[in-house]
Scaffold this motif. Sequence first.
Motif, PDB file in Angstrom:
ATOM      1  N   ASN A 205       0.846  -1.190   0.000  1.00 26.46           N
ATOM      2  CA  ASN A 205       0.000   0.000   0.000  1.00 26.46           C
ATOM      3  C   ASN A 205       0.882   1.241   0.000  1.00 26.46           C
ATOM      4  O   ASN A 205       1.572   1.537   0.984  1.00 26.46           O
ATOM      5  CB  ASN A 205      -0.905  -0.018   1.237  1.00 26.46           C
ATOM      6  N   ALA A 207       0.117   4.201   0.290  1.00 29.72           N
ATOM      7  CA  ALA A 207      -0.342   5.237   1.212  1.00 29.72           C
ATOM      8  C   ALA A 207       0.422   5.158   2.528  1.00 29.72           C
ATOM      9  O   ALA A 207       0.243   6.008   3.396  1.00 29.72           O
ATOM     10  CB  ALA A 207      -1.844   5.111   1.461  1.00 29.72           C
ATOM     11  N   ALA A 256      -4.456   4.333  -7.982  1.00 37.42           N
ATOM     12  CA  ALA A 256      -4.077   3.842  -6.666  1.00 37.42           C
ATOM     13  C   ALA A 256      -2.903   2.876  -6.777  1.00 37.42           C
ATOM     14  O   ALA A 256      -2.916   1.950  -7.590  1.00 37.42           O
ATOM     15  CB  ALA A 256      -5.270   3.137  -6.019  1.00 37.42           C
ATOM     16  N   ASN A 257      -1.863   3.131  -5.983  1.00 39.14           N
ATOM     17  CA  ASN A 257      -0.683   2.267  -5.916  1.00 39.14           C
ATOM     18  C   ASN A 257       0.028   2.126  -7.259  1.00 39.14           C
ATOM     19  O   ASN A 257       0.608   1.077  -7.562  1.00 39.14           O
ATOM     20  CB  ASN A 257      -1.056   0.882  -5.367  1.00 39.14           C
ATOM     21  N   GLN A 264       1.326   8.239  -1.541  1.00 42.83           N
ATOM     22  CA  GLN A 264      -0.008   8.722  -1.878  1.00 42.83           C
ATOM     23  C   GLN A 264      -0.863   8.786  -0.621  1.00 42.83           C
ATOM     24  O   GLN A 264      -0.503   8.248   0.433  1.00 42.83           O
ATOM     25  CB  GLN A 264      -0.680   7.777  -2.889  1.00 42.83           C
ATOM     26  N   SER A 266      -4.804   7.940   0.559  1.00 42.34           N
ATOM     27  CA  SER A 266      -5.969   7.192   0.080  1.00 42.34           C
ATOM     28  C   SER A 266      -7.281   7.860   0.466  1.00 42.34           C
ATOM     29  O   SER A 266      -7.441   8.301   1.605  1.00 42.34           O
ATOM     30  CB  SER A 266      -5.956   5.771   0.658  1.00 42.34           C
ATOM     31  N   THR A 277     -10.951  11.282  -5.149  1.00 45.74           N
ATOM     32  CA  THR A 277     -10.049  12.235  -4.516  1.00 45.74           C
ATOM     33  C   THR A 277     -10.683  13.618  -4.503  1.00 45.74           C
ATOM     34  O   THR A 277     -11.538  13.934  -5.328  1.00 45.74           O
ATOM     35  CB  THR A 277      -8.718  12.322  -5.281  1.00 45.74           C
ATOM     36  N   TYR A 345      -5.689   7.391  -6.035  1.00 46.37           N
ATOM     37  CA  TYR A 345      -5.207   7.939  -4.772  1.00 46.37           C
ATOM     38  C   TYR A 345      -4.711   9.360  -5.018  1.00 46.37           C
ATOM     39  O   TYR A 345      -4.305   9.710  -6.127  1.00 46.37           O
ATOM     40  CB  TYR A 345      -4.042   7.119  -4.226  1.00 46.37           C
TER      41      TYR A 345
END
Length: 465
Positions: A205, A207, A256-257, A264, A266, A277, A345
């Motif tokens: 992840n 984030a 995302a990712n 990032q 999330s 977002t 993200y």
Amino acid sequence: MNTFKYTFLLFILAISSSCEDFVEVDLPDHKVTRETVFNNDKIARSAMTGIYNQLFNTSFANGGNHSVTFLAGISSDNFKLTTNNEDMREFNQNNITALNNYNLELWAGAYNVIYMTNSLLEGLENSESISDENRKSLEGEAKFVRAFTYFYLTNLYNEVPLILGTDYRINATASQNKQADIIEKIIDDLLDALDLLDENYLENNRARPNKAAANALLAKVYLYVEDWEKAENYSDKLISQASLYELLGHEEVFLANSREAIWQISPIGWGSTLTHTREGSIFIYDPTMNTPVILSKDFMEIWETSPDLRYDKWIGEYTQEGVSSYYSYKYKIAFDFSGGEIEEYSMVMRLAEQYLIRAEARAQQNKLQGAIADLDMIKQRAGLPLLSVTQPSISQQALLKEILLERRKELFAEWGHRWFDLQRFDQASILNDKPNTVWQPEHRWFPIPENEILKNPKLNQNDAY
């Protein structure tokens, strides 16, 4: 407000109103000791997760209209306002008053994040129940987030209080620290984070920061303080990690990712069925939703010289009655209420910026061929002619000018890069060309919120306010 002696969840609820200064959060009636909060790894990890969720919700970092991305963005010359909101207009016209509510939200949101990291670090220090592995990881993550937040605070406001604990008696009357001292603490935190964080992303992840994220932020810090050699070295460490990072097609960057992402935030922090977002909802132009900004005429003129894939992929066009408006389209989802899988993200740091950091650091050291090679990585992806072919003997000053232009094209609508770059390159006088601006060199720093100065007589206002 007393020193933290209650659960982290209640803490988050207590500070979730971003208009409240972090030193004035009241203690809930039902207290739980910190030893209870951090009596096992799961609860301590949940506390850190709460900080990441709060980053998406707090004004400072959430990408919305009180964030660094938006307010520093409209302070530069990339955007044109489409609203008469007075607080926004002050930023856009470089005439911010100390009573500006958006400025207060920005400041308070940053300090709320700092307070949360301080509380977690104190909880870890006072707990004997956390495994060594988790303690290292959590301490590294908290110090990284604290350093990141202070980096933006000092680059927006210059001298600010360096708060490293949760004792309200100390915090409420804290004086401002010199920027050099704040930078020194930022570097100390990041060097600690570099030792403590894992090479890989927890649960894959992005984030959650890893060791490379600390390298990336150190490169940026050293770039801003003009330590070119260290900026080059730290960006080089990240760029060399081909197993984790690569430049992607423009349409994939903000997913995302994504493999271009270094760190990032999330949207899971919404805590609801919303999955988009805030950058998507605030920048994608929709006249029915009162979108507050479009891209400025000055910004659009820089794309007229040659075809650029970033123009095709990252700029949207809305035409009404024969008049076109252009907007940032890096994020493709303006609103998503489905509650399904999160597709995008909020981007904080990415690989392309590191190439630009290393290019600038190399150019400043007169390592021109290496700088050209880095800049060509960005130009190649954009479908532009390579400098190594068109201008292999480019001068140092011309190359630095080219780097500034590529930074503007590559990093617009992300974390106020253009605002900071104009200050760093000593080109902020360009802001005089904006419509209705009253730019003065003293406006480099945002004003300390008047509300904070009234509460703490030890705070001094920045010049020009």
